[in-house]
Design a protein around this motif. Structure first.
Motif, PDB file in Angstrom:
ATOM      1  N   LYS A   6       0.839  -1.210   0.000  1.00  0.00           N
ATOM      2  CA  LYS A   6       0.000   0.000   0.000  1.00  0.00           C
ATOM      3  C   LYS A   6       0.870   1.256   0.000  1.00  0.00           C
ATOM      4  O   LYS A   6       0.580   2.217  -0.716  1.00  0.00           O
ATOM      5  CB  LYS A   6      -0.939   0.003   1.209  1.00  0.00           C
ATOM      6  N   GLU A   7       1.919   1.238   0.801  1.00  0.00           N
ATOM      7  CA  GLU A   7       2.831   2.388   0.849  1.00  0.00           C
ATOM      8  C   GLU A   7       3.527   2.583  -0.498  1.00  0.00           C
ATOM      9  O   GLU A   7       3.676   3.708  -0.973  1.00  0.00           O
ATOM     10  CB  GLU A   7       3.861   2.201   1.959  1.00  0.00           C
ATOM     11  N   GLN A   8       3.930   1.487  -1.129  1.00  0.00           N
ATOM     12  CA  GLN A   8       4.555   1.576  -2.450  1.00  0.00           C
ATOM     13  C   GLN A   8       3.570   2.126  -3.483  1.00  0.00           C
ATOM     14  O   GLN A   8       3.952   2.895  -4.363  1.00  0.00           O
ATOM     15  CB  GLN A   8       5.063   0.207  -2.901  1.00  0.00           C
ATOM     16  N   LYS A   9       2.306   1.728  -3.369  1.00  0.00           N
ATOM     17  CA  LYS A   9       1.283   2.204  -4.302  1.00  0.00           C
ATOM     18  C   LYS A   9       1.105   3.719  -4.160  1.00  0.00           C
ATOM     19  O   LYS A   9       1.028   4.448  -5.162  1.00  0.00           O
ATOM     20  CB  LYS A   9      -0.042   1.490  -4.038  1.00  0.00           C
ATOM     21  N   VAL A  10       1.045   4.192  -2.918  1.00  0.00           N
ATOM     22  CA  VAL A  10       0.890   5.629  -2.686  1.00  0.00           C
ATOM     23  C   VAL A  10       2.095   6.381  -3.242  1.00  0.00           C
ATOM     24  O   VAL A  10       1.955   7.419  -3.907  1.00  0.00           O
ATOM     25  CB  VAL A  10       0.695   5.913  -1.179  1.00  0.00           C
ATOM     26  N   ALA A  11       3.297   5.860  -3.007  1.00  0.00           N
ATOM     27  CA  ALA A  11       4.509   6.505  -3.519  1.00  0.00           C
ATOM     28  C   ALA A  11       4.511   6.515  -5.048  1.00  0.00           C
ATOM     29  O   ALA A  11       4.875   7.521  -5.676  1.00  0.00           O
ATOM     30  CB  ALA A  11       5.744   5.797  -2.982  1.00  0.00           C
ATOM     31  N   ALA A  12       4.089   5.411  -5.658  1.00  0.00           N
ATOM     32  CA  ALA A  12       4.042   5.335  -7.120  1.00  0.00           C
ATOM     33  C   ALA A  12       3.011   6.305  -7.681  1.00  0.00           C
ATOM     34  O   ALA A  12       3.243   6.934  -8.731  1.00  0.00           O
ATOM     35  CB  ALA A  12       3.730   3.912  -7.555  1.00  0.00           C
ATOM     36  N   GLU A  13       1.872   6.458  -7.018  1.00  0.00           N
ATOM     37  CA  GLU A  13       0.850   7.403  -7.487  1.00  0.00           C
ATOM     38  C   GLU A  13       1.368   8.844  -7.405  1.00  0.00           C
ATOM     39  O   GLU A  13       1.121   9.650  -8.300  1.00  0.00           O
ATOM     40  CB  GLU A  13      -0.436   7.245  -6.677  1.00  0.00           C
ATOM     41  N   LYS A  14       2.098   9.178  -6.335  1.00  0.00           N
ATOM     42  CA  LYS A  14       2.679  10.522  -6.213  1.00  0.00           C
ATOM     43  C   LYS A  14       3.689  10.771  -7.327  1.00  0.00           C
ATOM     44  O   LYS A  14       3.706  11.824  -7.949  1.00  0.00           O
ATOM     45  CB  LYS A  14       3.348  10.693  -4.846  1.00  0.00           C
ATOM     46  N   GLU A  15       4.537   9.774  -7.582  1.00  0.00           N
ATOM     47  CA  GLU A  15       5.536   9.901  -8.634  1.00  0.00           C
ATOM     48  C   GLU A  15       4.875  10.048 -10.004  1.00  0.00           C
ATOM     49  O   GLU A  15       5.317  10.853 -10.835  1.00  0.00           O
ATOM     50  CB  GLU A  15       6.458   8.689  -8.613  1.00  0.00           C
ATOM     51  N   LEU A  16       3.796   9.286 -10.217  1.00  0.00           N
ATOM     52  CA  LEU A  16       3.061   9.378 -11.486  1.00  0.00           C
ATOM     53  C   LEU A  16       2.449  10.765 -11.656  1.00  0.00           C
ATOM     54  O   LEU A  16       2.507  11.348 -12.752  1.00  0.00           O
ATOM     55  CB  LEU A  16       1.971   8.312 -11.549  1.00  0.00           C
TER      56      LEU A  16
END
Length: 101
Positions: free
Chosen positions: A71-81
């Motif tokens: 979940k934390e990786q998903k949030v980080a990936a969404e911010k980067e996107l």
């Protein structure tokens, strides 16, 4: 003719009483051995099940930790996107409408 017992322990009453006491003792010993064996079987079964439950509990906790990390990786990936989309929006070609030409 008098009724005779199938158990032949002699003709005296003391011998018959002794035979009955021995039979009751043997029956009690057999019953005790059966109950002891059953209790040992149940105890070993409970120990195996407890070990299985502990293993499943540990695995569940590990999976929960992995889910949290994902979940934390998903949030980080969404911010980067979102940042990348903002940067790419700067370089989009400007379209001039026909009315302004």
């Amino acid at each position: 003719m008098a009724y005779r017992s199938n158990l032949i322990f002699g003709t005296k009453k003391k011998n018959r009483f002794l035979g009955v006491c021995i039979a009751i003792t043997i029956l009690g010993a057999a019953l005790t051995i059966c109950l002891l064996g059953e209790n040992l079987f149940i105890a070993s079964s409970i120990n195996k099940n407890t070990a299985s439950i502990e293993t499943i509990s540990k695995t569940t906790e590990d999976l929960r930790a992995e889910v949290q990390a994902v979940k934390e990786q998903k949030v980080a990936a969404e911010k980067e996107l979102a940042e990348l989309q903002d940067n790419l929006a700067k370089y989009e070609p400007v379209v001039i409408p026909d009315s302004m030409k």
